[in-house]
Design a protein around this motif. Structure first.
Motif, PDB file in Angstrom:
ATOM      1  N   UNK A   1       0.845  -1.197   0.000  1.00  0.00           N
ATOM      2  CA  UNK A   1       0.000   0.000   0.000  1.00  0.00           C
ATOM      3  C   UNK A   1       0.881   1.247   0.000  1.00  0.00           C
ATOM      4  N   UNK A   2       0.634   2.128  -1.005  1.00  0.00           N
ATOM      5  CA  UNK A   2       1.314   3.430  -1.035  1.00  0.00           C
ATOM      6  C   UNK A   2       0.381   4.484  -0.453  1.00  0.00           C
ATOM      7  N   UNK A   3       0.903   5.246   0.489  1.00  0.00           N
ATOM      8  CA  UNK A   3       0.136   6.294   1.142  1.00  0.00           C
ATOM      9  C   UNK A   3       0.747   7.651   0.824  1.00  0.00           C
ATOM     10  N   UNK A   4      -0.127   8.662   0.720  1.00  0.00           N
ATOM     11  CA  UNK A   4       0.331  10.037   0.476  1.00  0.00           C
ATOM     12  C   UNK A   4      -0.546  10.976   1.281  1.00  0.00           C
ATOM     13  N   UNK A   5       0.083  12.059   1.756  1.00  0.00           N
ATOM     14  CA  UNK A   5      -0.651  13.038   2.556  1.00  0.00           C
ATOM     15  C   UNK A   5      -1.396  13.977   1.615  1.00  0.00           C
ATOM     16  N   UNK A   6      -2.699  14.094   1.858  1.00  0.00           N
ATOM     17  CA  UNK A   6      -3.556  14.927   1.016  1.00  0.00           C
ATOM     18  C   UNK A   6      -4.475  15.729   1.924  1.00  0.00           C
ATOM     19  N   UNK A   7      -4.252  17.058   1.962  1.00  0.00           N
ATOM     20  CA  UNK A   7      -5.079  17.896   2.823  1.00  0.00           C
ATOM     21  C   UNK A   7      -4.921  17.566   4.293  1.00  0.00           C
ATOM     22  N   UNK A   8      -3.722  17.156   4.704  1.00  0.00           N
ATOM     23  CA  UNK A   8      -3.478  16.825   6.107  1.00  0.00           C
ATOM     24  C   UNK A   8      -3.901  15.430   6.484  1.00  0.00           C
ATOM     25  N   UNK A   9      -4.389  14.646   5.534  1.00  0.00           N
ATOM     26  CA  UNK A   9      -4.837  13.275   5.818  1.00  0.00           C
ATOM     27  C   UNK A   9      -4.093  12.294   4.924  1.00  0.00           C
ATOM     28  N   UNK A  10      -3.691  11.164   5.495  1.00  0.00           N
ATOM     29  CA  UNK A  10      -3.027  10.114   4.727  1.00  0.00           C
ATOM     30  C   UNK A  10      -4.080   9.287   3.998  1.00  0.00           C
TER      31      UNK A  10
ATOM     32  N   UNK B   1      -5.000   6.480   0.437  1.00  0.00           N
ATOM     33  CA  UNK B   1      -4.461   5.436  -0.438  1.00  0.00           C
ATOM     34  C   UNK B   1      -4.090   6.038  -1.781  1.00  0.00           C
ATOM     35  N   UNK B   2      -2.816   5.866  -2.188  1.00  0.00           N
ATOM     36  CA  UNK B   2      -2.381   6.352  -3.484  1.00  0.00           C
ATOM     37  C   UNK B   2      -2.177   5.203  -4.487  1.00  0.00           C
ATOM     38  N   UNK B   3      -1.963   3.991  -3.938  1.00  0.00           N
ATOM     39  CA  UNK B   3      -1.768   2.829  -4.808  1.00  0.00           C
ATOM     40  C   UNK B   3      -1.890   1.571  -3.955  1.00  0.00           C
ATOM     41  N   UNK B   4      -2.547   0.526  -4.534  1.00  0.00           N
ATOM     42  CA  UNK B   4      -2.687  -0.741  -3.818  1.00  0.00           C
ATOM     43  C   UNK B   4      -2.370  -1.876  -4.789  1.00  0.00           C
ATOM     44  N   UNK B   5      -1.469  -2.737  -4.356  1.00  0.00           N
ATOM     45  CA  UNK B   5      -1.103  -3.887  -5.173  1.00  0.00           C
ATOM     46  C   UNK B   5      -1.131  -5.140  -4.295  1.00  0.00           C
ATOM     47  N   UNK B   6      -1.668  -6.225  -4.875  1.00  0.00           N
ATOM     48  CA  UNK B   6      -1.640  -7.524  -4.209  1.00  0.00           C
ATOM     49  C   UNK B   6      -0.328  -8.213  -4.568  1.00  0.00           C
ATOM     50  N   UNK B   7       0.389  -8.689  -3.565  1.00  0.00           N
ATOM     51  CA  UNK B   7       1.681  -9.337  -3.791  1.00  0.00           C
ATOM     52  C   UNK B   7       1.569 -10.789  -3.365  1.00  0.00           C
ATOM     53  N   UNK B   8       2.298 -11.666  -4.074  1.00  0.00           N
ATOM     54  CA  UNK B   8       2.223 -13.091  -3.720  1.00  0.00           C
ATOM     55  C   UNK B   8       2.928 -13.372  -2.404  1.00  0.00           C
TER      56      UNK B   8
END
Length: 265
Positions: free
Chosen positions: A247-256, A258-265
């Motif tokens: 899971x990639x997280x990014x701060x947006x408007x003071x809130x973290x 989800x910027x990207x979600x990938x399922x990994x084996x």
């Protein structure tokens, strides 16, 4: 040559008393001797004084000549002597007649005071560094905990779905997303709601572990381990399934978010 015959005094009528003549002659001879001796002593004294004056004059001339020679050689000799004395025997005090700066030698009290100040300054510097490092560690721990909590909540929001409130669940996912991930999910939101309603499925998700892989002040990549169980309207329950996500997280408007979600084996 004709010889002249002397006539005795008696015959010439000049009678001289022998005793008187002898006494007078003795007195005159003694006086002359004393006068001659006095004159000789005076002459000797005059000669001695003359010799003394000549000796004094000669010594004075020699002294003046020596002084003139020393005056000519004095500048170079003084410079050489000063350099030699400064290099060999530094005393910290100028010699009489010479200019110099008096530099007092430090005492043991002064040295001890300087060492004490240095030790205190070093301790303060070390303490300041330790305090700063402690604050940095605490700040990093707080950011790590914040990213892990945001990743946990984002995965639960994304994978938990109830067909009875499918629109609300999908909107909640959109509200907790940002960037391209949010745009893509908005484009498929209606189809996602339709499938959930038609299947009448209820998905429950539980996060079992999180770990921050990398992070900055405003972004992070978090590995998440989760499990989900699906229940349909007929009451059938599927066995729990395990998932691993990046899971990639990014701060947006003071809130973290989800910027990207990938399922990994």
């Amino acid at each position: 040559m004709r010889s002249r015959k002397q006539t005795p005094p008696e015959l010439n009528g000049d009678h001289v008393d022998d005793d008187t003549t002898n006494e007078a002659g003795s007195v005159d001879a003694l006086s002359l001797a004393e006068q001659a001796e006095a004159e000789a002593a005076e002459a000797e004294a005059i000669a001695a004084a003359a010799r003394a004056r000549a000796q004094a004059l000669r010594l004075r001339r020699e002294a003046e000549a020596a002084k003139a020679a020393e005056t000519v050689a004095a500048p170079e000799a003084d410079d050489t002597d000063d350099a030699a004395e400064s290099a060999e025997e530094p005393t910290g005090e100028p010699e009489p007649g010479r200019r110099g700066i008096h530099i007092p030698l430090p005492t043991w009290k002064t040295v001890a005071g300087v060492l004490t100040v240095l030790v205190i300054a070093a301790l303060l510097a070390v303490s300041g560094y330790m305090y700063w490092n402690h604050r940095q560690v605490l700040a990093e721990q707080q950011r790590r905990a914040e990213f892990e909590a945001a990743a946990r909540q984002g995965v639960v929001t994304l994978m938990s779905l109830d067909y009875n409130r499918a629109k609300e669940d999908v909107q909640r996912i959109i509200d907790n997303s940002t960037g391209q991930f949010k745009t893509d999910f908005q484009n498929t939101a209606e189809d996602f709601v339709k499938v959930a309603v038609e299947s009448k499925a209820v998905t429950e998700t539980n996060v079992t572990a999180t770990a921050v892989e990398s992070m900055t002040d405003d972004s992070a990549t978090v590995l998440v381990a989760a499990s989900s169980r699906v229940t349909n309207a007929a009451g059938a329950k599927q066995e729990p399934r395990a998932w691993r996500l990046s899971v990639n997280l990014a701060r947006d408007g003071g809130q973290l978010k989800l910027a990207k979600v990938e399922f990994v084996p």
